[in-house]
Write a protein that holds these residues in place. Structure first.
Motif, mmCIF file in Angstrom:
data_model
loop_
_atom_site.group_PDB
_atom_site.id
_atom_site.type_symbol
_atom_site.label_atom_id
_atom_site.label_comp_id
_atom_site.label_asym_id
_atom_site.label_seq_id
_atom_site.Cartn_x
_atom_site.Cartn_y
_atom_site.Cartn_z
ATOM 1 N N LEU A 69 0.698 -0.927 0.017
ATOM 2 C CA LEU A 69 -0.064 -0.033 0.083
ATOM 3 C C LEU A 69 0.998 1.350 -0.053
ATOM 4 O O LEU A 69 0.407 2.210 -0.603
ATOM 5 N N PHE A 70 1.882 1.104 0.861
ATOM 6 C CA PHE A 70 2.996 2.493 0.942
ATOM 7 C C PHE A 70 3.406 2.572 -0.609
ATOM 8 O O PHE A 70 3.700 3.922 -1.051
ATOM 9 N N THR A 71 3.815 1.595 -1.201
ATOM 10 C CA THR A 71 4.319 1.642 -2.485
ATOM 11 C C THR A 71 3.499 2.499 -3.520
ATOM 12 O O THR A 71 3.788 3.198 -4.323
ATOM 13 N N HIS A 72 2.183 1.745 -3.242
ATOM 14 C CA HIS A 72 0.895 2.474 -4.310
ATOM 15 C C HIS A 72 1.006 3.853 -4.211
ATOM 16 O O HIS A 72 0.948 4.541 -4.862
ATOM 17 N N VAL A 73 1.025 4.267 -2.971
ATOM 18 C CA VAL A 73 0.605 5.788 -2.576
ATOM 19 C C VAL A 73 1.901 6.503 -2.841
ATOM 20 O O VAL A 73 1.674 7.654 -3.486
ATOM 21 N N LYS A 74 2.999 6.308 -2.424
ATOM 22 C CA LYS A 74 4.252 7.001 -2.992
ATOM 23 C C LYS A 74 4.231 7.102 -4.593
ATOM 24 O O LYS A 74 4.887 8.153 -4.989
ATOM 25 N N THR A 147 -26.418 11.234 7.934
ATOM 26 C CA THR A 147 -25.604 10.203 7.407
ATOM 27 C C THR A 147 -26.417 8.804 7.823
ATOM 28 O O THR A 147 -25.716 7.520 7.457
ATOM 29 N N ALA A 148 -27.478 8.721 8.335
ATOM 30 C CA ALA A 148 -28.022 7.560 8.897
ATOM 31 C C ALA A 148 -28.465 6.574 7.702
ATOM 32 O O ALA A 148 -28.392 5.224 7.846
ATOM 33 N N HIS A 149 -28.906 7.136 6.630
ATOM 34 C CA HIS A 149 -29.320 6.530 5.520
ATOM 35 C C HIS A 149 -28.942 7.008 4.059
ATOM 36 O O HIS A 149 -29.692 7.258 3.237
ATOM 37 N N ILE A 150 -27.711 7.189 4.075
ATOM 38 C CA ILE A 150 -26.913 8.307 3.096
ATOM 39 C C ILE A 150 -26.268 7.479 1.940
ATOM 40 O O ILE A 150 -25.527 7.712 1.025
ATOM 41 N N GLY A 151 -26.924 5.814 2.033
ATOM 42 C CA GLY A 151 -26.237 5.145 1.181
ATOM 43 C C GLY A 151 -26.549 5.482 -0.222
ATOM 44 O O GLY A 151 -25.801 4.996 -1.401
ATOM 45 N N LEU A 152 -27.733 5.871 -0.440
ATOM 46 C CA LEU A 152 -28.302 6.319 -1.915
ATOM 47 C C LEU A 152 -27.393 7.495 -2.345
ATOM 48 O O LEU A 152 -26.805 7.300 -3.521
ATOM 49 N N LEU A 153 -26.941 8.311 -1.609
ATOM 50 C CA LEU A 153 -26.004 9.440 -2.315
ATOM 51 C C LEU A 153 -24.822 8.817 -2.623
ATOM 52 O O LEU A 153 -24.101 9.030 -3.508
ATOM 53 N N GLU A 154 -24.171 7.911 -1.730
ATOM 54 C CA GLU A 154 -23.032 7.203 -1.863
ATOM 55 C C GLU A 154 -22.768 6.345 -3.214
ATOM 56 O O GLU A 154 -21.966 6.810 -3.947
ATOM 57 N N MET A 155 -24.108 5.816 -3.497
ATOM 58 C CA MET A 155 -24.026 5.053 -4.797
ATOM 59 C C MET A 155 -24.314 6.081 -5.965
ATOM 60 O O MET A 155 -23.392 5.594 -6.975
ATOM 61 N N MET A 156 -24.809 7.088 -5.838
ATOM 62 C CA MET A 156 -25.004 8.130 -7.062
ATOM 63 C C MET A 156 -23.423 8.532 -7.158
ATOM 64 O O MET A 156 -23.357 9.255 -8.164
ATOM 65 N N CYS A 157 -22.627 8.569 -6.050
ATOM 66 C CA CYS A 157 -21.465 9.313 -6.383
ATOM 67 C C CYS A 157 -20.161 8.376 -6.757
ATOM 68 O O CYS A 157 -18.864 8.802 -6.968
ATOM 69 N N SER A 158 -20.695 7.154 -6.762
ATOM 70 C CA SER A 158 -19.450 6.221 -7.075
ATOM 71 C C SER A 158 -19.460 5.924 -8.562
ATOM 72 O O SER A 158 -20.437 6.408 -9.559
ATOM 73 N N ASN A 159 -18.361 5.376 -9.325
ATOM 74 C CA ASN A 159 -18.428 4.936 -10.637
ATOM 75 C C ASN A 159 -18.271 3.550 -10.725
ATOM 76 O O ASN A 159 -18.313 2.714 -9.722
ATOM 77 N N ALA A 160 -18.286 3.037 -12.242
ATOM 78 C CA ALA A 160 -18.266 1.619 -12.362
ATOM 79 C C ALA A 160 -16.761 0.913 -12.492
ATOM 80 O O ALA A 160 -16.800 -0.313 -12.645
ATOM 81 N N ASP A 161 -15.668 1.543 -11.597
ATOM 82 C CA ASP A 161 -14.400 0.843 -11.844
ATOM 83 C C ASP A 161 -14.571 -0.194 -10.746
ATOM 84 O O ASP A 161 -15.320 -0.250 -10.029
ATOM 85 N N PRO A 162 -13.715 -1.326 -11.065
ATOM 86 C CA PRO A 162 -13.561 -2.445 -10.360
ATOM 87 C C PRO A 162 -12.996 -2.047 -8.615
ATOM 88 O O PRO A 162 -12.353 -1.213 -8.878
ATOM 89 N N THR A 163 -13.388 -2.933 -7.923
ATOM 90 C CA THR A 163 -12.626 -2.578 -6.587
ATOM 91 C C THR A 163 -11.567 -3.107 -6.465
ATOM 92 O O THR A 163 -11.042 -4.082 -7.003
ATOM 93 N N THR A 164 -10.466 -2.395 -5.646
ATOM 94 C CA THR A 164 -9.132 -2.637 -5.614
ATOM 95 C C THR A 164 -9.172 -3.546 -4.315
ATOM 96 O O THR A 164 -9.499 -3.307 -3.142
ATOM 97 N N GLU A 165 -8.751 -4.903 -4.562
ATOM 98 C CA GLU A 165 -8.591 -5.738 -3.557
ATOM 99 C C GLU A 165 -7.169 -5.944 -2.937
ATOM 100 O O GLU A 165 -6.925 -6.357 -1.830
ATOM 101 N N ASN A 166 -6.145 -5.570 -3.778
ATOM 102 C CA ASN A 166 -4.861 -5.721 -3.169
ATOM 103 C C ASN A 166 -3.903 -4.934 -4.224
ATOM 104 O O ASN A 166 -4.182 -4.246 -4.866
ATOM 105 N N TYR A 167 -2.548 -5.061 -3.752
ATOM 106 C CA TYR A 167 -1.620 -4.306 -4.784
ATOM 107 C C TYR A 167 -0.360 -5.409 -4.982
ATOM 108 O O TYR A 167 -0.153 -6.227 -4.313
ATOM 109 N N THR A 168 0.340 -5.280 -6.273
ATOM 110 C CA THR A 168 1.392 -6.184 -6.418
ATOM 111 C C THR A 168 2.690 -5.229 -5.702
ATOM 112 O O THR A 168 2.417 -4.222 -4.902
ATOM 113 N N ASP A 169 3.782 -6.042 -5.679
ATOM 114 C CA ASP A 169 4.762 -5.444 -4.932
ATOM 115 C C ASP A 169 5.422 -4.159 -5.600
ATOM 116 O O ASP A 169 6.267 -3.338 -4.855
ATOM 117 N N GLN A 170 4.812 -3.781 -6.882
ATOM 118 C CA GLN A 170 5.384 -2.728 -7.459
ATOM 119 C C GLN A 170 4.353 -1.690 -7.237
ATOM 120 O O GLN A 170 4.543 -0.347 -7.932
#
Length: 279
Positions: A69-74, A147-170
């Motif tokens: 994760l550090f490698t990815h962020v840097k 924020t109690a029921h704000i999932g609708l707003l979250e979904m409207m702000c998201s995009n169709a990119d796939p979820t990041t599950e991990n990172y390579t060593d690079q």
């Protein structure tokens, strides 16, 4: 590890916990098999996870994940020792910031600062995070209500990119299997296009014809009113649009939660009245 189990362990959460604990496939399979043979699946699962050898494995793999994760962020930001890294998000409790603050400071000497649409638990002096809507001038009960029921707003702000599950060593992101585009993504795409057209039209409007917002507090109040109206008083058209939405829990699961069930909602409302809103 114990804290995660104490807050999340149930029979239904075990498959997700196995992934969150980064257990290797063979080790996870062995623990799951043994746990399901016990009288109490949850207790046996917790006992096996908290064994010294398992905890050592979890910590070892977690440390390796952190380095990736550090490698990815840097790699993506160029952040260096002594810098401040700004996290920009919808909010609301700053979970990512809270989880990473100590690790980034100790390992990289990098401070994290959060900028959110809505921020709960913001320090009065705003030294670690700020929200357009936050405790500096908004009541915490209002923030909780928004924020109690704000999932609708979250979904409207998201995009169709796939979820990041991990990172390579690079530091390259490893994505989850990409789900095919569905009706929900198409609807969200049209909503976002309309929002961007509105922004572009506003920018193209001569300044003398634009509504005048005097300061951040006025903008925050208008935003809070708009969010509250959407969340608690959606129009018939909005209900029709969003009833087909499903909220993705993520966190290593494939769990989906329907955002609205009008028939069940009306039945509950007739039985319980407005007190239904309390839960």
């Amino acid at each position: 590890v114990a804290q995660l189990l104490a807050g999340s362990l149930s029979r239904h959460s075990i498959p997700a916990l196995v992934r969150q604990l980064l257990l290797p496939e063979d080790k996870a399979k062995k623990i799951l098999t043994q746990a399901h043979q016990a009288a109490s699946v949850e207790l046996e699962f917790a006992r096996l996870v908290l064994r010294d050898d398992t905890v050592r494995l979890i910590v070892e793999r977690s440390r390796a994940f952190r380095e990736r994760l550090f490698t990815h962020v840097k790699q993506r930001t160029g952040v260096q020792a002594g810098d401040t890294l700004v996290l920009v998000d919808l909010g609301y409790t700053g979970t990512v910031q809270n989880r990473l603050r100590r690790a980034f400071k100790e390992a990289l000497d990098v401070d994290l600062f959060g900028l959110y649409l809505i921020s709960k638990h913001t320090l009065v002096d705003g030294t670690d995070r700020q929200g357009l809507i936050d405790g500096r001038d908004m009541d915490n009960r209002l923030i909780t209500a928004l924020t109690a029921h704000i999932g609708l707003l979250e979904m409207m702000c998201s995009n169709a990119d796939p979820t990041t599950e991990n990172y390579t060593d690079q530091g390259e992101p490893i994505h989850a299997a990409n789900a095919p585009a569905d009706h929900q993504e198409a609807v969200i795409g049209r909503i976002q296009s309309a929002c961007l057209r509105f922004v572009n039209d506003m920018q193209a409007t001569p300044e003398r014809h634009r509504p005048r917002i005097s300061d951040r507090l006025e903008l925050a109040r208008q935003t809070a009113a708009d969010i509250a109206r959407l969340v608690y008083f959606p129009s018939q058209a909005e209900i029709g649009c969003m009833s087909a939405f499903e909220f993705d829990f993520n966190l290593g699961t494939d769990l989906l939660l329907a955002t609205a069930n009008l028939e069940a909602g009306m039945a509950e409302y007739r039985r319980e009245g407005f007190a239904l809103m309390n839960r």
